[in-house]
Scaffold this motif. Structure first.
Motif, PDB file in Angstrom:
ATOM      1  N   ASN A  30       0.913  -1.471  -0.061  1.00  0.00           N
ATOM      2  CA  ASN A  30      -0.441  -0.354  -0.069  1.00  0.00           C
ATOM      3  C   ASN A  30       1.297   1.457   0.310  1.00  0.00           C
ATOM      4  OD1 ASN A  30      -2.502  -1.295  -0.099  1.00  0.00           O
ATOM      5  ND2 ASN A  30      -2.499  -1.889   2.034  1.00  0.00           N
ATOM      6  N   GLN A  31       2.247   1.177  -0.346  1.00  0.00           N
ATOM      7  CA  GLN A  31       2.860   1.857  -0.291  1.00  0.00           C
ATOM      8  C   GLN A  31       3.339   2.790   1.045  1.00  0.00           C
ATOM      9  OE1 GLN A  31       2.682   3.953  -4.456  1.00  0.00           O
ATOM     10  NE2 GLN A  31       2.198   2.372  -4.569  1.00  0.00           N
ATOM     11  N   LYS A  32       2.911   2.427   2.236  1.00  0.00           N
ATOM     12  CA  LYS A  32       3.347   3.042   3.540  1.00  0.00           C
ATOM     13  C   LYS A  32       5.116   2.659   3.416  1.00  0.00           C
ATOM     14  CE  LYS A  32      -1.562   3.760   3.736  1.00  0.00           C
ATOM     15  NZ  LYS A  32      -1.827   5.266   3.615  1.00  0.00           N
ATOM     16  N   TYR A  33       5.222   3.183   3.479  1.00  0.00           N
ATOM     17  CA  TYR A  33       7.709   3.310   3.529  1.00  0.00           C
ATOM     18  C   TYR A  33       6.954   4.158   4.874  1.00  0.00           C
ATOM     19  CZ  TYR A  33       6.893   0.533  -0.982  1.00  0.00           C
ATOM     20  OH  TYR A  33       7.115  -0.100  -2.000  1.00  0.00           O
ATOM     21  N   LEU A  34       6.769   5.005   4.648  1.00  0.00           N
ATOM     22  CA  LEU A  34       7.502   6.735   5.678  1.00  0.00           C
ATOM     23  C   LEU A  34       6.842   6.139   6.764  1.00  0.00           C
ATOM     24  CD1 LEU A  34       8.065   8.718   6.174  1.00  0.00           C
ATOM     25  CD2 LEU A  34       6.911  10.403   6.159  1.00  0.00           C
ATOM     26  N   GLU A  35       5.496   5.250   7.347  1.00  0.00           N
ATOM     27  CA  GLU A  35       4.940   5.158   8.347  1.00  0.00           C
ATOM     28  C   GLU A  35       5.639   3.577   8.989  1.00  0.00           C
ATOM     29  OE1 GLU A  35       3.260   5.801   5.343  1.00  0.00           O
ATOM     30  OE2 GLU A  35       1.670   7.063   5.879  1.00  0.00           O
ATOM     31  N   VAL A  36       5.969   2.935   8.083  1.00  0.00           N
ATOM     32  CA  VAL A  36       6.561   1.524   8.817  1.00  0.00           C
ATOM     33  C   VAL A  36       8.002   1.539   8.960  1.00  0.00           C
ATOM     34  CG1 VAL A  36       7.288  -0.493   7.370  1.00  0.00           C
ATOM     35  CG2 VAL A  36       5.545   0.022   6.535  1.00  0.00           C
ATOM     36  N   ASN A  37       8.819   2.819   7.843  1.00  0.00           N
ATOM     37  CA  ASN A  37      10.197   2.959   8.457  1.00  0.00           C
ATOM     38  C   ASN A  37      10.509   3.773  10.133  1.00  0.00           C
ATOM     39  OD1 ASN A  37      11.168   1.644   5.838  1.00  0.00           O
ATOM     40  ND2 ASN A  37      11.353   3.270   5.164  1.00  0.00           N
ATOM     41  N   THR A  38       9.212   4.667   9.788  1.00  0.00           N
ATOM     42  CA  THR A  38       8.781   5.308  11.275  1.00  0.00           C
ATOM     43  C   THR A  38       8.285   5.077  11.836  1.00  0.00           C
ATOM     44  OG1 THR A  38       7.979   7.402  10.106  1.00  0.00           O
ATOM     45  CG2 THR A  38       7.452   7.344  12.197  1.00  0.00           C
ATOM     46  N   ILE A  39       8.014   3.768  11.986  1.00  0.00           N
ATOM     47  CA  ILE A  39       7.171   2.627  12.811  1.00  0.00           C
ATOM     48  C   ILE A  39       8.699   1.933  13.973  1.00  0.00           C
ATOM     49  CG2 ILE A  39       6.712   0.815  13.381  1.00  0.00           C
ATOM     50  CD1 ILE A  39       4.057   1.571  11.915  1.00  0.00           C
ATOM     51  N   LEU A  40       9.384   1.212  12.786  1.00  0.00           N
ATOM     52  CA  LEU A  40      10.353   0.348  12.849  1.00  0.00           C
ATOM     53  C   LEU A  40      11.843   1.219  13.229  1.00  0.00           C
ATOM     54  CD1 LEU A  40      10.146  -1.649   8.975  1.00  0.00           C
ATOM     55  CD2 LEU A  40       9.921  -1.874  11.636  1.00  0.00           C
ATOM     56  N   THR A  41      12.306   2.459  12.625  1.00  0.00           N
ATOM     57  CA  THR A  41      12.995   3.435  13.253  1.00  0.00           C
ATOM     58  C   THR A  41      12.271   3.255  14.511  1.00  0.00           C
ATOM     59  OG1 THR A  41      13.982   3.920  11.658  1.00  0.00           O
ATOM     60  CG2 THR A  41      14.077   5.146  12.752  1.00  0.00           C
ATOM     61  N   SER A  42      12.080   3.728  14.948  1.00  0.00           N
ATOM     62  CA  SER A  42      11.020   4.385  16.325  1.00  0.00           C
ATOM     63  C   SER A  42      11.074   2.998  17.173  1.00  0.00           C
ATOM     64  CB  SER A  42       9.787   5.219  16.667  1.00  0.00           C
ATOM     65  OG  SER A  42       9.896   5.578  15.722  1.00  0.00           O
ATOM     66  N   VAL A  43      10.742   2.206  17.393  1.00  0.00           N
ATOM     67  CA  VAL A  43      11.514   0.880  18.115  1.00  0.00           C
ATOM     68  C   VAL A  43      12.122   0.885  18.130  1.00  0.00           C
ATOM     69  CG1 VAL A  43      10.477  -1.846  18.767  1.00  0.00           C
ATOM     70  CG2 VAL A  43       8.816  -0.116  17.354  1.00  0.00           C
ATOM     71  N   VAL A 162      10.172  -1.217  -3.960  1.00  0.00           N
ATOM     72  CA  VAL A 162       9.579  -0.358  -3.826  1.00  0.00           C
ATOM     73  C   VAL A 162       8.782   0.773  -5.058  1.00  0.00           C
ATOM     74  CG1 VAL A 162       9.558   2.878  -3.343  1.00  0.00           C
ATOM     75  CG2 VAL A 162      11.078   1.116  -2.111  1.00  0.00           C
ATOM     76  N   LEU A 163       9.481   0.355  -6.373  1.00  0.00           N
ATOM     77  CA  LEU A 163       8.360  -0.008  -7.265  1.00  0.00           C
ATOM     78  C   LEU A 163       7.997  -0.601  -8.181  1.00  0.00           C
ATOM     79  CD1 LEU A 163      11.626   1.476  -9.851  1.00  0.00           C
ATOM     80  CD2 LEU A 163      10.419   2.900  -8.799  1.00  0.00           C
ATOM     81  N   ILE A 164       7.763  -1.571  -7.362  1.00  0.00           N
ATOM     82  CA  ILE A 164       6.585  -2.926  -7.822  1.00  0.00           C
ATOM     83  C   ILE A 164       4.894  -2.631  -7.628  1.00  0.00           C
ATOM     84  CG2 ILE A 164       6.333  -5.126  -7.614  1.00  0.00           C
ATOM     85  CD1 ILE A 164       9.553  -6.053  -7.890  1.00  0.00           C
ATOM     86  N   PRO A 165       5.418  -2.491  -5.781  1.00  0.00           N
ATOM     87  CA  PRO A 165       3.819  -1.922  -6.150  1.00  0.00           C
ATOM     88  C   PRO A 165       3.043  -1.163  -6.442  1.00  0.00           C
ATOM     89  CG  PRO A 165       5.404  -2.523  -4.040  1.00  0.00           C
ATOM     90  CD  PRO A 165       5.598  -2.347  -4.875  1.00  0.00           C
ATOM     91  N   ARG A 166       4.071   0.571  -6.601  1.00  0.00           N
ATOM     92  CA  ARG A 166       3.631   1.743  -7.668  1.00  0.00           C
ATOM     93  C   ARG A 166       3.086   0.575  -9.051  1.00  0.00           C
ATOM     94  NH1 ARG A 166       0.550   5.691  -7.589  1.00  0.00           N
ATOM     95  NH2 ARG A 166       1.616   7.162  -9.004  1.00  0.00           N
TER      96      ARG A 166
END
Length: 176
Positions: A30-43, A162-166
């Motif tokens: 669903n191209q939520k890369y920023l959200e996923v990386n924010t969660i993973l980095t914060s944790v 990143v590109l394949i889902p888009r």
């Protein structure tokens, strides 16, 4: 007995990580890369901070492993919750599991497994061969070059993620 407990906790962590990948894949699709990386980095940052505090307080390996497990559970809850929230039609059910699906996944997984094993053999066998035929100091030069190549490979292999889902999204809407 401490090492047995550590081994069991590490195994449960690995199983949990495996389950989380499905939800992370949904978010990536669903191209939520920023959200996923924010969660993973914060944790990761909070887990590392707690690990430093534990080590400075005199705790040993078991405390670090428990810290890892607790933060993996937190990460799993956040990732799965966010995935279910952003994809309301996502359904988790065993009724989709059948012999044909398992066979398809297994056939695909075997090739990925072979590719990954060959990469590991290449990575770890090369220094041994260099040490066998050349002086051990030659391994250092190989390791530096190998690390640079590995970083480049990781960068290049991340591009399709990143590109394949888009591209799939654009294709689904007939947007050429």
């Amino acid at each position: 007995i401490t090492y047995r407990i550590i081994f069991i906790i590490a195994g449960m962590n690995l199983a949990l990580e495996f389950a989380i990948y499905a939800f992370s894949a949904v978010l990536s699709a669903n191209q939520k890369y920023l959200e996923v990386n924010t969660i993973l980095t914060s944790v990761f940052l909070f887990r590392s901070l707690i690990a430093v505090v534990l080590l400075l307080s005199g705790f040993k390996l078991l405390a670090i492993v428990v810290n890892q497990a607790v933060f993996n559970i937190i990460k799993a809850m956040i990732i799965s919750g966010y995935s279910l929230k952003t994809t309301p039609n996502l359904e988790i059910s065993f009724r989709y599991v059948n012999r044909c699906t398992v066979k398809t996944i297994t056939n695909f997984s075997i090739y990925i497994f072979i590719i990954n094993i060959s990469k590991k053999i290449n990575l770890y066998a090369s220094p041994l061969l260099i040490a066998f035929f050349m002086p051990p100091s030659a391994i250092t030069f190989f390791a530096i070059a190998n690390n640079l190549i590995t970083y480049l490979q990781n960068f290049i292999s991340a591009i399709p993620n990143v590109l394949i889902p888009r591209f799939s999204q654009l294709d689904a809407t007939n947007n050429q």
